[in-house]
Design a protein around this motif. Structure first.
Motif, PDB file in Angstrom:
ATOM      1  N   SER A 195       4.973  17.732  28.196  1.00 24.64           N
ATOM      2  CA  SER A 195       4.067  16.656  27.956  1.00 24.64           C
ATOM      3  C   SER A 195       2.817  17.493  27.446  1.00 24.64           C
TER       4      SER A 195
ATOM      5  N   ALA B  27      -0.290  16.862  28.234  1.00 23.71           N
ATOM      6  CA  ALA B  27      -1.119  16.861  29.446  1.00 23.71           C
ATOM      7  C   ALA B  27      -0.553  17.777  30.389  1.00 23.71           C
TER       8      ALA B  27
ATOM      9  N   ALA C  77      -6.289  15.563  27.331  1.00 21.79           N
ATOM     10  CA  ALA C  77      -5.049  14.968  26.925  1.00 21.79           C
ATOM     11  C   ALA C  77      -4.418  13.960  27.587  1.00 21.79           C
TER      12      ALA C  77
ATOM     13  N   CYS D 144      -6.299  10.620  27.375  1.00 21.58           N
ATOM     14  CA  CYS D 144      -5.797  10.021  26.016  1.00 21.58           C
ATOM     15  C   CYS D 144      -4.477   9.395  26.159  1.00 21.58           C
ATOM     16  N   GLN D 145      -3.506  10.316  26.586  1.00 20.32           N
ATOM     17  CA  GLN D 145      -2.269   9.799  26.648  1.00 20.32           C
ATOM     18  C   GLN D 145      -2.113   8.373  27.307  1.00 20.32           C
TER      19      GLN D 145
ATOM     20  N   LYS E  60      -3.569   5.514  25.284  1.00 20.42           N
ATOM     21  CA  LYS E  60      -3.025   4.851  24.291  1.00 20.42           C
ATOM     22  C   LYS E  60      -1.984   3.577  24.800  1.00 20.42           C
ATOM     23  N   ARG E  61      -2.029   3.635  25.985  1.00 23.81           N
ATOM     24  CA  ARG E  61      -1.110   2.304  26.521  1.00 23.81           C
ATOM     25  C   ARG E  61      -2.228   1.487  27.153  1.00 23.81           C
TER      26      ARG E  61
ATOM     27  N   CYS F 124     -10.032   9.906  20.981  1.00 26.68           N
ATOM     28  CA  CYS F 124      -8.773  10.322  21.572  1.00 26.68           C
ATOM     29  C   CYS F 124      -8.044  10.884  20.305  1.00 26.68           C
TER      30      CYS F 124
ATOM     31  N   ASP G 122      -6.153  14.529  18.981  1.00 26.82           N
ATOM     32  CA  ASP G 122      -4.792  14.707  18.626  1.00 26.82           C
ATOM     33  C   ASP G 122      -4.712  15.269  17.274  1.00 26.82           C
TER      34      ASP G 122
END
Length: 125
Positions: free
Chosen positions: A23, A25, A38, A41-42, A45-46, A120, A124
């Motif tokens: 990951s 993160a 990270a 931001c991961q 995204k959801r 975010c 990336d």
């Protein structure tokens, strides 16, 4: 609402701690601001758009709020540890306030959502 915020922060931090070694993160050291950013931001995204969250009457809405609050906690931690994440932390602070006060409708709320999404995406790339 404090319990929801604490649960969201706990979920976000727990998710970060249990993220697998592949990951983005995952990181080592207690002061790994990059891993916190990270992870925030991961999780972000959801999180669906605020319009979707506001109109959703299912239990998913609570999960999305918790996820967004957890992401905000991680982003603010990253900003405290490393000034490079100051803008991300401030943008998530706005999200945190909006969620706590239920101000998730309208153009300003959607702009706040999009700002975090853009920051975010910049991390990336």
């Amino acid at each position: 609402m404090t319990a929801v915020a604490a649960a969201g922060a706990g979920m976000g931090i727990g998710w970060l701690l249990w993220a697998g070694p592949d990951s983005a993160a995952s990181g080592t050291g207690l002061d790994n601001a990059a891993a916190d950013a990270a992870g925030a931001c991961q999780a972000w995204k959801r999180v669906p758009s605020f319009d979707t969250m506001h109109s959703d009457d299912s239990d998913d809405r609570v999960a999305h709020f918790d996820r967004a609050l957890g992401a905000a906690a991680l982003a603010q931690t990253a900003a405290r540890l490393d000034d490079r994440y100051k803008a991300l932390g401030e943008a998530f602070q706005d999200i945190n306030v909006r969620l706590r006060t239920y101000k998730v409708e309208g153009a300003e709320a959607e702009a706040a959502h999009e700002k975090v999404t853009t920051l975010c995406a910049d991390l990336d790339g």
